[in-house]
Design an enzyme around this catalytic site. Structure first.
Site, PDB file in Angstrom:
ATOM      1  N   ASP A 194      62.128 -52.765  87.595  1.00 35.25           N
ATOM      2  CA  ASP A 194      63.445 -52.175  87.358  1.00 35.25           C
ATOM      3  C   ASP A 194      64.521 -53.173  87.794  1.00 35.25           C
ATOM      4  O   ASP A 194      64.425 -53.807  88.845  1.00 35.25           O
ATOM      5  CB  ASP A 194      63.583 -50.874  88.146  1.00 35.25           C
ATOM      6  CG  ASP A 194      64.747 -50.026  87.641  1.00 35.25           C
ATOM      7  OD1 ASP A 194      64.495 -48.960  87.048  1.00 35.25           O
ATOM      8  OD2 ASP A 194      65.917 -50.441  87.848  1.00 35.25           O
ATOM      9  N   GLY A 228      69.549 -37.173  84.860  1.00 36.44           N
ATOM     10  CA  GLY A 228      69.659 -38.582  85.242  1.00 36.44           C
ATOM     11  C   GLY A 228      69.053 -39.575  84.277  1.00 36.44           C
ATOM     12  O   GLY A 228      69.022 -40.772  84.588  1.00 36.44           O
ATOM     13  N   GLN A 229      68.541 -39.115  83.127  1.00 34.01           N
ATOM     14  CA  GLN A 229      68.024 -40.120  82.186  1.00 34.01           C
ATOM     15  C   GLN A 229      69.187 -40.928  81.635  1.00 34.01           C
ATOM     16  O   GLN A 229      70.152 -40.369  81.098  1.00 34.01           O
ATOM     17  CB  GLN A 229      67.257 -39.460  81.025  1.00 34.01           C
ATOM     18  CG  GLN A 229      66.604 -40.499  80.118  1.00 34.01           C
ATOM     19  CD  GLN A 229      65.738 -39.897  79.003  1.00 34.01           C
ATOM     20  OE1 GLN A 229      65.729 -38.689  78.781  1.00 34.01           O
ATOM     21  NE2 GLN A 229      65.008 -40.762  78.311  1.00 34.01           N
ATOM     22  N   SER A 230      69.093 -42.239  81.791  1.00 31.17           N
ATOM     23  CA  SER A 230      70.175 -43.107  81.315  1.00 31.17           C
ATOM     24  C   SER A 230      69.714 -44.032  80.196  1.00 31.17           C
ATOM     25  O   SER A 230      70.537 -44.558  79.455  1.00 31.17           O
ATOM     26  CB  SER A 230      70.742 -43.941  82.475  1.00 31.17           C
ATOM     27  OG  SER A 230      69.741 -44.759  83.033  1.00 31.17           O
ATOM     28  N   HIS A 251      60.208 -43.419  79.944  1.00 29.69           N
ATOM     29  CA  HIS A 251      59.694 -44.364  80.936  1.00 29.69           C
ATOM     30  C   HIS A 251      59.236 -43.610  82.173  1.00 29.69           C
ATOM     31  O   HIS A 251      59.860 -42.637  82.592  1.00 29.69           O
ATOM     32  CB  HIS A 251      60.737 -45.414  81.315  1.00 29.69           C
ATOM     33  CG  HIS A 251      62.095 -44.848  81.600  1.00 29.69           C
ATOM     34  ND1 HIS A 251      62.949 -44.453  80.602  1.00 29.69           N
ATOM     35  CD2 HIS A 251      62.741 -44.605  82.763  1.00 29.69           C
ATOM     36  CE1 HIS A 251      64.076 -43.989  81.131  1.00 29.69           C
ATOM     37  NE2 HIS A 251      63.968 -44.066  82.454  1.00 29.69           N
ATOM     38  N   HIS A 287      58.880 -43.984  86.051  1.00 30.60           N
ATOM     39  CA  HIS A 287      59.253 -44.790  87.221  1.00 30.60           C
ATOM     40  C   HIS A 287      58.066 -44.792  88.184  1.00 30.60           C
ATOM     41  O   HIS A 287      57.510 -43.738  88.491  1.00 30.60           O
ATOM     42  CB  HIS A 287      60.432 -44.163  87.966  1.00 30.60           C
ATOM     43  CG  HIS A 287      61.737 -44.172  87.239  1.00 30.60           C
ATOM     44  ND1 HIS A 287      62.719 -45.109  87.495  1.00 30.60           N
ATOM     45  CD2 HIS A 287      62.248 -43.354  86.290  1.00 30.60           C
ATOM     46  CE1 HIS A 287      63.784 -44.859  86.732  1.00 30.60           C
ATOM     47  NE2 HIS A 287      63.518 -43.799  85.993  1.00 30.60           N
ATOM     48  N   ASN A 337      62.547 -38.933  84.020  1.00 29.16           N
ATOM     49  CA  ASN A 337      63.777 -38.158  83.800  1.00 29.16           C
ATOM     50  C   ASN A 337      63.875 -37.831  82.311  1.00 29.16           C
ATOM     51  O   ASN A 337      63.781 -38.721  81.462  1.00 29.16           O
ATOM     52  CB  ASN A 337      64.997 -38.979  84.247  1.00 29.16           C
ATOM     53  CG  ASN A 337      65.050 -39.148  85.756  1.00 29.16           C
ATOM     54  OD1 ASN A 337      64.773 -38.213  86.500  1.00 29.16           O
ATOM     55  ND2 ASN A 337      65.392 -40.338  86.214  1.00 29.16           N
TER      56      ASN A 337
HETATM   57  P1  AMP Z   1      66.587 -43.450  83.995  1.00 29.02           P
HETATM   58  O1  AMP Z   1      67.899 -43.272  84.742  1.00 29.02           O
HETATM   59  O2  AMP Z   1      65.488 -42.549  84.442  1.00 29.02           O
HETATM   60  O3  AMP Z   1      66.810 -43.404  82.488  1.00 29.02           O
HETATM   61  O4  AMP Z   1      66.087 -44.894  84.351  1.00 29.02           O
HETATM   62  C1  AMP Z   1      66.520 -46.043  83.689  1.00 29.02           C
HETATM   63  C2  AMP Z   1      66.200 -47.205  84.571  1.00 29.02           C
HETATM   64  O5  AMP Z   1      66.254 -48.377  83.783  1.00 29.02           O
HETATM   65  C3  AMP Z   1      67.147 -47.406  85.740  1.00 29.02           C
HETATM   66  O6  AMP Z   1      66.418 -47.346  86.960  1.00 29.02           O
HETATM   67  C4  AMP Z   1      67.735 -48.799  85.487  1.00 29.02           C
HETATM   68  O7  AMP Z   1      67.933 -49.526  86.667  1.00 29.02           O
HETATM   69  C5  AMP Z   1      66.690 -49.425  84.608  1.00 29.02           C
HETATM   70  N1  AMP Z   1      67.164 -50.473  83.730  1.00 29.02           N
HETATM   71  C6  AMP Z   1      68.236 -50.470  82.922  1.00 29.02           C
HETATM   72  N2  AMP Z   1      68.329 -51.628  82.238  1.00 29.02           N
HETATM   73  C7  AMP Z   1      67.264 -52.378  82.616  1.00 29.02           C
HETATM   74  C8  AMP Z   1      66.793 -53.682  82.259  1.00 29.02           C
HETATM   75  N3  AMP Z   1      67.424 -54.456  81.384  1.00 29.02           N
HETATM   76  N4  AMP Z   1      65.670 -54.133  82.861  1.00 29.02           N
HETATM   77  C9  AMP Z   1      65.016 -53.366  83.758  1.00 29.02           C
HETATM   78  N5  AMP Z   1      65.391 -52.123  84.116  1.00 29.02           N
HETATM   79  C10 AMP Z   1      66.522 -51.639  83.572  1.00 29.02           C
END
Ligand code: AMP
Length: 117
Positions: free
Chosen positions: A33, A96-98, A103, A105, A90
């Site tokens: 991450d 909190g899914q961004s 994926h 974690h 998420n």
């Molecule tokens: P979520 O908030 O569950 O969708 O998790 C998305 C995760 O992706 C977050 O922990 C971010 O830090 C991670 N993330 C976003 N962009 C990248 C990237 N380019 N390389 C690695 N991790 C990333």
């Protein structure tokens, strides 16, 4: 189901954006991450574009199982067997899914509270 994967993880899968890979096979990729929230913070993703668990189909059952198999293998390789690790998926912006490519974690190397926040 969405077919065009314009997420950052789609770009990582296609090699358009760099990542620190720790595991890769034909179906699954695991990488560190970018903004770790634990000493070990790795993401395991399918190469198939799936948005989240609301987007899965019967045919994805084996692939979803493989994500967890890889998560265990990677966690073991990262030395987390003694203290354990947490997996988080998420599903939806509200929790909190961004990044909207599913994926898992892998989080480890520190204390975790329960229930999670
Ligand atoms: P979520 O908030 O569950 O969708 O998790 C998305 C995760 O992706 C977050 O922990 C971010 O830090 C991670 N993330 C976003 N962009 C990248 C990237 N380019 N390389 C690695 N991790 C990333």
């Amino acid at each position: 189901m969405t077919t065009e994967n314009n997420t950052i993880f789609g770009k990582i899968i296609r090699g358009e954006v760099p990542s620190e890979k720790v595991y890769e096979d034909d179906d699954v990729l695991a990488f560190k991450d970018l903004n770790p929230t634990a000493p070990v913070h790795i993401l395991v993703i399918p190469k198939k574009y799936i948005v989240n668990l609301f987007d899965v189909e019967e045919e994805d059952a084996e692939l979803l199982g493989k994500l967890l198999l890889v998560a265990g293998k990677v966690a073991s390789e990262q030395g987390l067997e003694e203290d354990g690790f947490r997996t988080v998926i998420n599903n939806g912006a509200g929790v909190g899914q961004s990044v909207f490519h599913i994926h898992v974690h892998i989080l480890g190397g520190r204390d975790f509270s329960w229930p999670p926040g």
